[in-house]
Structure formats: C-alpha cells, structure tokens
Design a protein around this motif. Structure first.
Motif, PDB file in Angstrom:
ATOM      1  N   TRP A 170      38.538  36.039  46.399  1.00  0.00           N
ATOM      2  CA  TRP A 170      38.059  37.402  46.245  1.00  0.00           C
ATOM      3  C   TRP A 170      38.512  38.079  44.958  1.00  0.00           C
ATOM      4  O   TRP A 170      37.809  38.950  44.432  1.00  0.00           O
ATOM      5  CB  TRP A 170      38.490  38.256  47.438  1.00  0.00           C
ATOM      6  CG  TRP A 170      37.863  37.817  48.721  1.00  0.00           C
ATOM      7  CD1 TRP A 170      38.469  37.187  49.758  1.00  0.00           C
ATOM      8  CD2 TRP A 170      36.489  37.950  49.092  1.00  0.00           C
ATOM      9  NE1 TRP A 170      37.568  36.914  50.758  1.00  0.00           N
ATOM     10  CE2 TRP A 170      36.338  37.377  50.379  1.00  0.00           C
ATOM     11  CE3 TRP A 170      35.372  38.498  48.464  1.00  0.00           C
ATOM     12  CZ2 TRP A 170      35.118  37.349  51.049  1.00  0.00           C
ATOM     13  CZ3 TRP A 170      34.151  38.465  49.126  1.00  0.00           C
ATOM     14  CH2 TRP A 170      34.039  37.893  50.406  1.00  0.00           C
ATOM     15  N   CYS A 171      39.679  37.700  44.449  1.00  0.00           N
ATOM     16  CA  CYS A 171      40.240  38.410  43.299  1.00  0.00           C
ATOM     17  C   CYS A 171      39.858  37.787  41.964  1.00  0.00           C
ATOM     18  O   CYS A 171      39.723  38.497  40.968  1.00  0.00           O
ATOM     19  CB  CYS A 171      41.762  38.486  43.420  1.00  0.00           C
ATOM     20  SG  CYS A 171      42.322  39.303  44.925  1.00  0.00           S
ATOM     21  N   ALA A 172      39.694  36.476  41.951  1.00  0.00           N
ATOM     22  CA  ALA A 172      39.371  35.811  40.689  1.00  0.00           C
ATOM     23  C   ALA A 172      38.112  36.387  40.029  1.00  0.00           C
ATOM     24  O   ALA A 172      38.121  36.669  38.814  1.00  0.00           O
ATOM     25  CB  ALA A 172      39.240  34.305  40.912  1.00  0.00           C
ATOM     26  N   ALA A 221      38.016  47.645  43.105  1.00  0.00           N
ATOM     27  CA  ALA A 221      37.111  46.729  43.796  1.00  0.00           C
ATOM     28  C   ALA A 221      37.274  46.795  45.309  1.00  0.00           C
ATOM     29  O   ALA A 221      36.326  46.531  46.055  1.00  0.00           O
ATOM     30  CB  ALA A 221      37.339  45.304  43.307  1.00  0.00           C
ATOM     31  N   ALA A 222      38.475  47.150  45.772  1.00  0.00           N
ATOM     32  CA  ALA A 222      38.706  47.265  47.218  1.00  0.00           C
ATOM     33  C   ALA A 222      37.960  48.442  47.823  1.00  0.00           C
ATOM     34  O   ALA A 222      37.663  48.452  49.017  1.00  0.00           O
ATOM     35  CB  ALA A 222      40.199  47.396  47.495  1.00  0.00           C
ATOM     36  N   ARG A 223      37.681  49.466  47.013  1.00  0.00           N
ATOM     37  CA  ARG A 223      36.949  50.663  47.450  1.00  0.00           C
ATOM     38  C   ARG A 223      37.608  51.331  48.658  1.00  0.00           C
ATOM     39  O   ARG A 223      36.939  51.614  49.664  1.00  0.00           O
ATOM     40  CB  ARG A 223      35.483  50.329  47.722  1.00  0.00           C
ATOM     41  CG  ARG A 223      34.775  49.777  46.482  1.00  0.00           C
ATOM     42  CD  ARG A 223      33.283  49.863  46.583  1.00  0.00           C
ATOM     43  NE  ARG A 223      32.645  49.282  45.412  1.00  0.00           N
ATOM     44  CZ  ARG A 223      31.333  49.330  45.164  1.00  0.00           C
ATOM     45  NH1 ARG A 223      30.527  49.924  46.018  1.00  0.00           N
ATOM     46  NH2 ARG A 223      30.831  48.779  44.087  1.00  0.00           N
ATOM     47  N   VAL A 255      44.967  44.893  35.693  1.00  0.00           N
ATOM     48  CA  VAL A 255      44.759  44.116  36.913  1.00  0.00           C
ATOM     49  C   VAL A 255      44.794  45.036  38.132  1.00  0.00           C
ATOM     50  O   VAL A 255      43.934  44.957  39.024  1.00  0.00           O
ATOM     51  CB  VAL A 255      45.812  43.004  37.036  1.00  0.00           C
ATOM     52  CG1 VAL A 255      45.789  42.369  38.433  1.00  0.00           C
ATOM     53  CG2 VAL A 255      45.597  41.939  35.967  1.00  0.00           C
ATOM     54  N   THR A 256      45.779  45.920  38.161  1.00  0.00           N
ATOM     55  CA  THR A 256      45.905  46.850  39.289  1.00  0.00           C
ATOM     56  C   THR A 256      44.673  47.736  39.401  1.00  0.00           C
ATOM     57  O   THR A 256      44.116  47.925  40.490  1.00  0.00           O
ATOM     58  CB  THR A 256      47.166  47.701  39.122  1.00  0.00           C
ATOM     59  OG1 THR A 256      48.318  46.854  39.174  1.00  0.00           O
ATOM     60  CG2 THR A 256      47.268  48.758  40.210  1.00  0.00           C
ATOM     61  N   ARG A 257      44.231  48.280  38.282  1.00  0.00           N
ATOM     62  CA  ARG A 257      43.056  49.159  38.301  1.00  0.00           C
ATOM     63  C   ARG A 257      41.828  48.404  38.799  1.00  0.00           C
ATOM     64  O   ARG A 257      41.096  48.891  39.664  1.00  0.00           O
ATOM     65  CB  ARG A 257      42.799  49.721  36.902  1.00  0.00           C
ATOM     66  CG  ARG A 257      41.678  50.770  36.852  1.00  0.00           C
ATOM     67  CD  ARG A 257      41.278  51.085  35.422  1.00  0.00           C
ATOM     68  NE  ARG A 257      40.645  49.936  34.774  1.00  0.00           N
ATOM     69  CZ  ARG A 257      39.372  49.600  34.950  1.00  0.00           C
ATOM     70  NH1 ARG A 257      38.587  50.322  35.761  1.00  0.00           N
ATOM     71  NH2 ARG A 257      38.867  48.549  34.342  1.00  0.00           N
TER      72      ARG A 257
END
Length: 368
Positions: A54-56, A89-91, A82-84
């Motif tokens: 999911w993160c890549a 993306a998690a919304r 990366v944090t932003r």
C-alpha cells in the motif's frame, strides 16, 4: 467512488525524523522489543507485506518492491515528505491521539497538519499519575494533585486511556478503592521512590474510576501488545465486573484492539449498552487476513458500537496500511453480504460509514 472518510479514534504520533536504518524501521513493524531471529526479517509479516503493497506506490514505487528499494526511496524523499504523502493518502479526517508514549513524535496538531485533518488528544492516565507524583510530598498532596490533573485534562481531552493491562493486568478488583485503601497505596508507592512505572493495582483502579466519573469515554487496552503485558491477563472478559460496576456513572468504555480476544470484546459490546469495541492494531497486523478478523468482530457486536482506528505509532506507513486494510476488508465483506442477499446495499453502505467515522463522531461528540 471516493474512499470512506475516517476518524482514527486511537493513534499515536509519528517520528519527527527517521528511522535512519533498516533495523530502526523494522523495529516499528512489530510489537516485539527484540530484533528478528537471525536470517529473518519483520518485513516478512502480514504488516510488512501490507506496507510494501500500500505504501510503495504512494512513494513512487511498484507495489511489493524489495524492502531495500523501499527504504532507499524513503530516505531520498526525507521524513517530512514521506509523512505528508502517506498521511494524506490515508485520508483520515480526524485523529484522536494518545500522547502517552515517549519519543520525539509529532504532537497532535502537527500530525493533523501533515495529514490535512484535525486532531484531539487522548490522555493516558498512568503517566498523568506519575507526573502528579513527581513533586508531591505525601499521599494527600499526591492525590490532590492527581485529582486536579484529571480535572484539567477532562476540559480539553476527547477521552482518557488506561494501560492497566500492561501495568498489572485486567483482573483488577472492580470496585473503586476505599479512601483508607487508596491513601495506604499512595503512601506505599511514594515511599518506594517512584523509580519505576506505576503498577499498584489500587492506584490503577483509582485512575480508571476517576476518569469514569469525568463523563468522558474511557479507552482500555485489551488483547495483544508488546511483551510488557501477559496476554492471558489482557482478555477483556476480565473487565466484566468493572463494566457492570461503572455503568451507573454514565461512562462509555471503549475496548481497544482485542486480538485474539476480539470476539470477547464484541460480546461485551453486545450485552452492555455503555461498551464499545475497536478494530485498531488488529487489522494492520493481520494484513491479508483482516477481512476474516473484521468478519468475526461483526458477528455479535452491534454495528453502532464498532470503531475504526489504526493504533499507528512511529511510522506514517501504519496509518495508511491500517486505513487501506480496513477499507478493503469492509468493502469485501459488504460485497459478500449483499451478494447473497443477507444485507441490502443501503445497509452495507450505512454500516461501513458508521464504523469508519459515524460511531466515533457520536461517541466523542466530534464536529463535522
């Protein structure tokens, strides 16, 4: 279709900087305090696979890229970027942040700014007591300072949280301590030098009862976690008599995490009107099996009493994996239940919205 909007009803801050090596990153993919066994990796877990899935792509990589490639890209982008990216993306619209963990972590307002949402604080009771004791001379002064600290916190916090499962276990005497018993326990703890964490069962009970009387929800850690706890003493069923005793106060109790006792938490939510259950931590760590675990939680728990959270800590990856695994599991279950006619599509959409955000907004009195 837009992703389900989420209220993360229990989470923690992420690292302000780093981690700067693979070992530091992997340490945050597990509840263990130890490194992986020789020749193994914490990337080879359900959570490790979920991060690469999911993160890549959010960092500009192919899903399931090699861990080395993922960490190299992470380092090149830098922690703030990366944090932003991952938080956005998690919304998640609202973060309810337990601020009781140590480390150089983003504060709730910083976390919310990075994620494009809002935040409220969850106040952890045990560190609150330890701070109140730091300058107190005698039991009376300590108990007065503790009462004042809880009252002050109640003015701004969304809820309180207890980690009694770690400090003693959930097999506590369910009754509030009598004044003499409380004074004796406070005197004993202060005389010990307060060199360690608060573990006295009488004082832990006092904290839970004090929080319950504020009118705010009380979150209680149950089920698995790091090796500080004894898992058999973290079964939420051990709280049964406390839940019965505390009901007249009007306190709403949220049973966090639960796994592998998540069905027990669902049962308690089903039979006690003031008890709620949470899917956080569990879904992230079960990864590709999240659908099965969420299905088990939906067996008995009323749909208006289950809450989404990530329990993310340290890594922004844990926010995104928790959010995506929940959304995917909920979507697959909805498809299955509507496909065989067990649920209507309207009901499936309504239940998904309740778990994702609606229940938390109602429980914590959150503004839209």
């Amino acid at each position: 279709m837009d992703p389900l909007p989420l209220v993360d009803q229990h989470c923690h801050g992420v690292l302000r900087d780093g981690p700067h090596d693979r070992a530091g990153f992997e340490a945050l993919l597990t509840e263990s305090h130890a490194p992986p066994a020789p020749g193994t990796s914490f990337f080879d877990t359900q959570l490790g696979f979920a991060v690469r899935r999911w993160c890549a792509p959010v960092l500009g990589l192919e899903p399931h890229c090699a861990p080395e490639a993922y960490l190299d890209r992470r380092s090149a982008l830098g922690t703030p970027e990366v944090t932003r990216r991952l938080l956005r993306a998690a919304r998640v619209r609202t973060f309810l942040v337990d601020t009781g963990l140590p480390g150089d972590l983003l504060a709730p307002e910083e976390l919310a700014a990075a994620g494009g949402g809002t935040a409220r604080e969850i106040v952890r009771l045990e560190p609150l007591a330890e701070r109140a004791a730091a300058g107190a001379r005698g039991a009376d002064a300590f108990l007065a300072a503790l009462g004042a600290a809880i009252g002050t916190a109640a003015g701004t916090a969304a809820a309180f949280k207890s980690v009694a499962a770690y400090r003693y276990g959930l097999d506590l005497d369910p009754r509030p301590p009598a004044p003499a018993e409380l004074w004796t326990a406070a005197t004993r703890w202060l005389a010990s030098g307060r060199t360690g964490r608060l573990t006295d069962p009488v004082l832990l009970r006092h904290l839970m009862w004090s929080a319950a009387r504020t009118g705010l929800p009380l979150q209680v850690h149950t089920g698995f976690g790091d090796p500080d706890l004894r898992l058999h003493r973290a079964d939420p069923l051990l709280l049964t008599d406390f839940l019965r005793a505390v009901e007249p106060t009007g306190c709403r109790v949220v049973l966090l995490h639960g796994y592998p006792f998540h069905r027990n938490a669902g049962y308690l939510a089903a039979v006690h009107p003031h008890v709620y259950a949470d899917v956080g931590l569990t879904l992230g760590h079960t990864g590709a099996r999240a659908e099965a675990v969420l299905s088990e939680m939906l067996e008995l728990a009323p749909f208006g009493k289950l809450l989404f959270s990530t329990d993310a800590h340290g890594l922004p990856e844990l926010y995104l994996t928790g959010a995506q695994l929940f959304r995917q599991a909920m979507a697959r279950l909805s498809t299955r239940f509507t496909g065989d006619g067990s649920w209507s599509r309207a009901d499936a959409d309504r239940v998904a919205a309740l778990l994702a955000a609606g229940n938390a907004r109602r429980l914590y009195g959150l503004d839209d």
